[in-house]
Design a protein around this motif. Structure first.
Motif, PDB file in Angstrom:
ATOM      1  N   GLN A 174      -5.693  -4.442  -4.456  1.00  0.00           N
ATOM      2  CA  GLN A 174      -6.843  -5.061  -3.794  1.00  0.00           C
ATOM      3  C   GLN A 174      -7.426  -6.157  -4.673  1.00  0.00           C
ATOM      4  O   GLN A 174      -7.630  -5.951  -5.879  1.00  0.00           O
ATOM      5  CB  GLN A 174      -7.912  -4.017  -3.490  1.00  0.00           C
ATOM      6  CG  GLN A 174      -7.457  -2.900  -2.572  1.00  0.00           C
ATOM      7  CD  GLN A 174      -8.547  -1.893  -2.302  1.00  0.00           C
ATOM      8  OE1 GLN A 174      -9.708  -2.108  -2.646  1.00  0.00           O
ATOM      9  NE2 GLN A 174      -8.191  -0.782  -1.691  1.00  0.00           N
ATOM     10  N   THR A 175      -7.680  -7.322  -4.093  1.00  0.00           N
ATOM     11  CA  THR A 175      -8.295  -8.420  -4.832  1.00  0.00           C
ATOM     12  C   THR A 175      -9.793  -8.154  -4.950  1.00  0.00           C
ATOM     13  O   THR A 175     -10.512  -8.094  -3.947  1.00  0.00           O
ATOM     14  CB  THR A 175      -8.062  -9.767  -4.125  1.00  0.00           C
ATOM     15  OG1 THR A 175      -6.649 -10.010  -4.054  1.00  0.00           O
ATOM     16  CG2 THR A 175      -8.729 -10.906  -4.888  1.00  0.00           C
ATOM     17  N   LEU A 176     -10.264  -7.998  -6.199  1.00  0.00           N
ATOM     18  CA  LEU A 176     -11.651  -7.608  -6.421  1.00  0.00           C
ATOM     19  C   LEU A 176     -12.460  -8.645  -7.197  1.00  0.00           C
ATOM     20  O   LEU A 176     -13.692  -8.519  -7.283  1.00  0.00           O
ATOM     21  CB  LEU A 176     -11.703  -6.269  -7.169  1.00  0.00           C
ATOM     22  CG  LEU A 176     -11.090  -5.069  -6.446  1.00  0.00           C
ATOM     23  CD1 LEU A 176     -11.260  -3.811  -7.279  1.00  0.00           C
ATOM     24  CD2 LEU A 176     -11.708  -4.884  -5.066  1.00  0.00           C
ATOM     25  N   GLN A 191      -6.304  -8.268  -9.178  1.00  0.00           N
ATOM     26  CA  GLN A 191      -5.969  -7.210  -8.228  1.00  0.00           C
ATOM     27  C   GLN A 191      -6.010  -5.854  -8.927  1.00  0.00           C
ATOM     28  O   GLN A 191      -5.418  -5.688  -9.995  1.00  0.00           O
ATOM     29  CB  GLN A 191      -4.571  -7.429  -7.642  1.00  0.00           C
ATOM     30  CG  GLN A 191      -4.456  -8.646  -6.745  1.00  0.00           C
ATOM     31  CD  GLN A 191      -3.092  -8.762  -6.098  1.00  0.00           C
ATOM     32  OE1 GLN A 191      -2.143  -8.100  -6.505  1.00  0.00           O
ATOM     33  NE2 GLN A 191      -2.990  -9.600  -5.079  1.00  0.00           N
ATOM     34  N   ALA A 207       0.802  -1.224   0.000  1.00  0.00           N
ATOM     35  CA  ALA A 207       0.000   0.000   0.000  1.00  0.00           C
ATOM     36  C   ALA A 207       0.838   1.280   0.000  1.00  0.00           C
ATOM     37  O   ALA A 207       0.561   2.203  -0.778  1.00  0.00           O
ATOM     38  CB  ALA A 207      -0.968  -0.013   1.182  1.00  0.00           C
ATOM     39  N   GLY A 219      -8.556   2.524  -3.941  1.00  0.00           N
ATOM     40  CA  GLY A 219      -9.244   1.386  -4.538  1.00  0.00           C
ATOM     41  C   GLY A 219     -10.140   1.826  -5.678  1.00  0.00           C
ATOM     42  O   GLY A 219     -10.455   3.011  -5.837  1.00  0.00           O
TER      43      GLY A 219
END
Length: 381
Positions: free
Chosen positions: A370-372, A366, A260, A271
């Protein structure tokens, strides 16, 4: 079929070394050297060949280190030339009728590391010469390990050396985790001694040097990610295109990991405001084939969004567990309210560093770390 890498050190390499050492020292026992260095060479792998040649040097050069170093230096070819970007010209294959250069110099550097510990200043002067014909990055590491103060003080004066080969050695030779090289555990634990060197070299005119600085910082990131994130944040301000490229290469592992603070330094800390879908071309694929990824992005923001979109494949191991590997995807700016579709074909061919085993694999998408989204497929033999 490509020539085996180990053949870069061959009988011709040994003969050239014998020729040029005898040229500068008529009393050199060339037959003994060539018999020792070439004995069973074809059966040896690459590093073993280099070390056997170093053994032969140790057996045939004068026992007085200064005299031996003088002979090594006299046997050398002119420094390997650099192009307009400061890149070496065919470094690994360099040969010259005027003297020694290229892979044989690796063995010469190893000799210096073995025999030069009792006279570090003289040994470092010899490595200064050797590295201009082939990198002395492996040979200098035992000196950093055993005589850190003397060695680091000396190489700190090399950051302004006229030779890009020497300036690169400052960074490459002191990398904490240099591949193939002795790991410098003290610098793994505390990289502070090398930071002034990297700061002095990060705007070097040679791309050859700057790439080494980037790789050095990437090494540091494996143990001190916050330090490198802070470095990027500090040095990205008003950075030239060359420095920006260096910092991006230096932070590549942290970006892939979705670190991050590093993403934030690159303006990628937010995000996705919107939705994302991940689709696969098939749910069953064979080893050796490929699978297509389709990514749909939809922005719900009134502002543009800078996005880094990568994907993680959770490969099945031999024992049935899984191991994640991050693959680079896309870097883009998604406009206000924009919808965009991205596509990529992912190879399922085994490579030398990874064996592919059958089983249920997962792909995770990602966005800015962030894994979306995720999707599964079965890999078949």
């Amino acid at each position: 079929m490509a020539e085996p890498f180990k053949n870069l050190i061959n009988a011709g390499t040994v003969a050239r070394a014998g020729q040029h050492l005898q040229r500068v020292w008529p009393g050199f026992d060339r037959p003994r050297f060539e018999q020792s260095a070439g004995h069973g060479l074809e059966a040896l792998e690459f590093k073993a060949r280099a070390m056997q040649l170093a053994d032969a040097l140790e057996a045939t050069l004068p026992p007085d280190f200064d005299a031996a170093a003088n002979l090594l230096e006299a046997s050398l070819a002119p420094p390997i030339p650099l192009d307009a970007q400061g890149e070496p010209s065919a470094l690994s294959a360099a040969q010259s009728e005027a003297g020694l250069s290229g892979w044989v110099v690796w063995s010469m550097g190893d000799f210096v590391a073995r025999r030069g510990m009792a006279d570090v200043p003289r040994a470092l002067r010899c490595l200064h010469a050797l590295t201009q014909r082939f990198s002395a990055e492996f040979a200098i590491r035992p000196f950093i390990q055993r005589h850190p103060d003397t060695t680091l003080t000396t190489i700190s004066t090399w950051v302004n050396d006229p030779s890009a080969h020497v300036r690169r050695l400052v960074s490459e030779g002191s990398r904490p985790r240099l591949p193939w090289g002795l790991r410098l555990q003290a610098l793994v634990a505390d990289p502070a001694p090398t930071l002034p060197l990297l700061r002095a070299l990060q705007d070097d005119p040679s791309a050859y040097v700057r790439r080494s600085v980037a790789n050095h910082l990437n090494d540091i990131a494996k143990d001190h990610p916050e330090l490198v994130a802070d470095w990027v944040h500090q040095h990205l301000r008003a950075a030239s295109p060359a420095r920006t490229a260096l910092l991006r290469h230096a932070s590549r592992s942290l970006i892939k990991q979705g670190h991050a603070p590093t993403l934030s330094a690159w303006g990628l800390g937010q995000g996705l405001r919107g939705t994302v879908l991940l689709g696969l071309s098939t749910t069953r694929a064979a080893v050796g084939g490929e699978i297509a990824l389709a990514v749909s992005l939809a922005s719900s923001s009134p502002e543009p969004q800078d996005l880094l979109v990568d994907y993680v494949v959770h490969h099945v191991r031999a024992n049935g567990s899984t191991s994640p590997k991050v693959f680079k995807g896309w870097k883009l700016t998604l406009g206000p309210g924009e919808q965009r579709t991205l596509g990529k074909r992912h190879s399922l061919r085994p490579v030398t560093t990874r064996v592919l085993y059958p089983g249920q694999h997962r792909i995770e998408l990602q966005v800015n770390g962030q894994t979306l989204a995720q999707a599964d497929f079965e890999l078949l033999n």
